[in-house]
Design a protein around this motif. Structure first.
Motif, PDB file in Angstrom:
ATOM      1  N   ARG A 180      -0.142   8.598 -12.030  1.00  0.00           N
ATOM      2  CA  ARG A 180       1.073   8.065 -12.655  1.00  0.00           C
ATOM      3  C   ARG A 180       1.696   7.008 -11.766  1.00  0.00           C
ATOM      4  N   ALA A 181       1.815   7.290 -10.463  1.00  0.00           N
ATOM      5  CA  ALA A 181       2.425   6.331  -9.542  1.00  0.00           C
ATOM      6  C   ALA A 181       1.605   5.048  -9.465  1.00  0.00           C
ATOM      7  N   LYS A 182       0.280   5.173  -9.473  1.00  0.00           N
ATOM      8  CA  LYS A 182      -0.568   3.974  -9.445  1.00  0.00           C
ATOM      9  C   LYS A 182      -0.373   3.145 -10.712  1.00  0.00           C
ATOM     10  N   ALA A 183      -0.188   3.820 -11.843  1.00  0.00           N
ATOM     11  CA  ALA A 183       0.042   3.098 -13.100  1.00  0.00           C
ATOM     12  C   ALA A 183       1.384   2.375 -13.075  1.00  0.00           C
ATOM     13  N   VAL A 184       2.402   3.009 -12.485  1.00  0.00           N
ATOM     14  CA  VAL A 184       3.711   2.347 -12.365  1.00  0.00           C
ATOM     15  C   VAL A 184       3.585   1.105 -11.481  1.00  0.00           C
ATOM     16  N   VAL A 185       2.872   1.233 -10.368  1.00  0.00           N
ATOM     17  CA  VAL A 185       2.651   0.078  -9.486  1.00  0.00           C
ATOM     18  C   VAL A 185       1.961  -1.048 -10.260  1.00  0.00           C
ATOM     19  N   GLY A 186       0.970  -0.685 -11.090  1.00  0.00           N
ATOM     20  CA  GLY A 186       0.273  -1.681 -11.898  1.00  0.00           C
ATOM     21  C   GLY A 186       1.209  -2.407 -12.850  1.00  0.00           C
ATOM     22  N   ARG A 187       2.117  -1.669 -13.471  1.00  0.00           N
ATOM     23  CA  ARG A 187       3.074  -2.302 -14.383  1.00  0.00           C
ATOM     24  C   ARG A 187       4.011  -3.249 -13.639  1.00  0.00           C
ATOM     25  N   LEU A 188       4.455  -2.802 -12.474  1.00  0.00           N
ATOM     26  CA  LEU A 188       5.345  -3.659 -11.684  1.00  0.00           C
ATOM     27  C   LEU A 188       4.640  -4.954 -11.272  1.00  0.00           C
ATOM     28  N   ARG A 189       3.382  -4.844 -10.894  1.00  0.00           N
ATOM     29  CA  ARG A 189       2.623  -6.034 -10.504  1.00  0.00           C
ATOM     30  C   ARG A 189       2.446  -6.970 -11.695  1.00  0.00           C
ATOM     31  N   ASP A 190       2.231  -6.392 -12.881  1.00  0.00           N
ATOM     32  CA  ASP A 190       2.135  -7.207 -14.093  1.00  0.00           C
ATOM     33  C   ASP A 190       3.444  -7.947 -14.371  1.00  0.00           C
ATOM     34  N   MET A 191       4.558  -7.369 -13.881  1.00  0.00           N
ATOM     35  CA  MET A 191       5.872  -7.982 -14.059  1.00  0.00           C
ATOM     36  C   MET A 191       6.175  -9.003 -12.956  1.00  0.00           C
ATOM     37  N   GLY A 192       5.227  -9.171 -12.025  1.00  0.00           N
ATOM     38  CA  GLY A 192       5.415 -10.145 -10.961  1.00  0.00           C
ATOM     39  C   GLY A 192       5.982  -9.595  -9.672  1.00  0.00           C
ATOM     40  N   VAL A 193       6.108  -8.264  -9.569  1.00  0.00           N
ATOM     41  CA  VAL A 193       6.629  -7.644  -8.349  1.00  0.00           C
ATOM     42  C   VAL A 193       5.459  -7.418  -7.380  1.00  0.00           C
ATOM     43  N   PRO A 194       5.517  -7.894  -6.151  1.00  0.00           N
ATOM     44  CA  PRO A 194       4.379  -7.811  -5.232  1.00  0.00           C
ATOM     45  C   PRO A 194       4.235  -6.464  -4.530  1.00  0.00           C
ATOM     46  N   VAL A 195       4.566  -5.386  -5.212  1.00  0.00           N
ATOM     47  CA  VAL A 195       4.404  -4.049  -4.645  1.00  0.00           C
ATOM     48  C   VAL A 195       2.921  -3.673  -4.641  1.00  0.00           C
ATOM     49  N   THR A 196       2.498  -2.879  -3.677  1.00  0.00           N
ATOM     50  CA  THR A 196       1.101  -2.428  -3.616  1.00  0.00           C
ATOM     51  C   THR A 196       1.058  -0.908  -3.527  1.00  0.00           C
ATOM     52  N   TRP A 197      -0.068  -0.335  -3.943  1.00  0.00           N
ATOM     53  CA  TRP A 197      -0.249   1.111  -3.824  1.00  0.00           C
ATOM     54  C   TRP A 197      -0.233   1.524  -2.353  1.00  0.00           C
ATOM     55  N   GLU A 198      -0.795   0.699  -1.480  1.00  0.00           N
ATOM     56  CA  GLU A 198      -0.826   1.019  -0.057  1.00  0.00           C
ATOM     57  C   GLU A 198       0.592   1.149   0.501  1.00  0.00           C
ATOM     58  N   GLN A 199       1.498   0.289   0.041  1.00  0.00           N
ATOM     59  CA  GLN A 199       2.890   0.359   0.483  1.00  0.00           C
ATOM     60  C   GLN A 199       3.532   1.668   0.028  1.00  0.00           C
ATOM     61  N   VAL A 200       3.333   2.016  -1.244  1.00  0.00           N
ATOM     62  CA  VAL A 200       3.918   3.251  -1.784  1.00  0.00           C
ATOM     63  C   VAL A 200       3.332   4.472  -1.083  1.00  0.00           C
TER      64      VAL A 200
END
Length: 287
Positions: free
Chosen positions: A100-120
């Motif tokens: 679930r968290a990886k999917a949220v990160v994916g959505r944020l990246r699609d929105m242009g937010v440079p968050v990464t799974w490694e950071q989370v």
């Protein structure tokens, strides 16, 4: 007697280790503190080993539930952590947190937010990963000012642009499972509308009929009028009323003991529980 029945550690989304939590609780002048990490009991051993003299630890968990499409949290106290049915349900919820968290990160990246799974993953560490860890990443990136600002429909709140559902328990089943494990159930912050949609208050009667023991009334996310209304509902339904800080260390602004539970209510919770017993401090050994 000062009793705080809702606190989190690094075993889920708090910033204090379980040992730090109990030491900080004692330093804050608490007599009783509950460890209620999200869907996990992984912090128990460390917290128990570190309980200072003069403090009593209540073991518990905050269970992720959903009713008619609305998320809610169920505090469970003094249950047997090894009871197979409840353990299996907690594992189902916990195991779904990473995808679930990886999917949220994916959505944020699609929105242009440079968050990464490694950071989370770095922020979560060994904890049970959840949206607060992602919110912390957004704070690090300067996307939002604080963790609370991430829990809006703009970002991570239920129904928000980056929201992704996960496995969550049926609250009636959660009550049954906790009861079968000898525990006591309290509906956490039921009127916290600032977090998103809340379960209709009419559902409280159904939950009470199913065996719910109490509701958390005194909480930082409840306005005075909400507290008064919930207190009245609790009286009508014969439910216990608790108060708690919902402490998460530095991740949130609340402090240990900000809201507390009446000692008589705490005594009733311990009387009803048969799955585990509160742990009196013996000085503590973990550092």
């Amino acid at each position: 007697m000062r009793v705080d029945l809702h606190c989190h550690s690094t075993a889920s989304d708090g910033t204090d280790t379980p040992a730090e939590l109990v030491r900080n609780a004692a330093a804050a002048g608490l007599d009783v503190v509950a460890l209620t990490d999200h869907d996990t009991t992984r912090g128990y051993a460390e917290a128990i080993a570190a309980v200072p003299a003069g403090l009593t630890l209540v073991t518990g968990a905050e269970l992720s539930c959903r009713l008619d499409g609305v998320g809610l949290h169920m505090l469970a106290y003094l249950f047997d952590p090894d009871e197979p049915e409840l353990l299996r349900e907690r594992e189902l919820v916990r195991d779904d947190r990473v995808p679930r968290a990886k999917a949220v990160v994916g959505r944020l990246r699609d929105m242009g937010v440079p968050v990464t799974w490694e950071q989370v993953a770095r922020i979560a560490g060994d904890g049970s990963v959840g949206r607060p860890h992602i919110a912390t990443a957004l704070v690090e990136l300067g996307v939002v000012a604080d963790v609370s600002a991430a829990f809006t429909t703009q970002w991570l709140a239920d129904g928000g642009r980056a929201y992704v559902a996960k496995h969550e328990s049926d609250p009636f089943e959660a009550i049954r499972l906790v009861k079968a494990a000898g525990g006591v159930t309290v509906f956490a912050h039921p009127g916290a509308a600032k977090r998103g949609r809340t379960v209709p208050e009419s559902a409280l009667a159904e939950l009470a009929a199913a065996g719910l023991d109490g509701i958390e009334v005194d909480h930082m996310d409840h306005e005075p009028a909400t507290r008064a209304r919930l207190r009245g509902l609790a009286a009508e339904l014969g439910l216990l009323v608790t108060g708690s800080s919902d402490y998460h260390g530095s991740r949130k602004t609340c402090v240990l003991g900000e809201y507390t539970t009446d000692p008589e209510i705490y005594g009733e919770i311990t009387r009803r529980a048969t799955g585990a017993f509160p742990v009196p401090g013996a000085g503590g050994t973990t550092r």
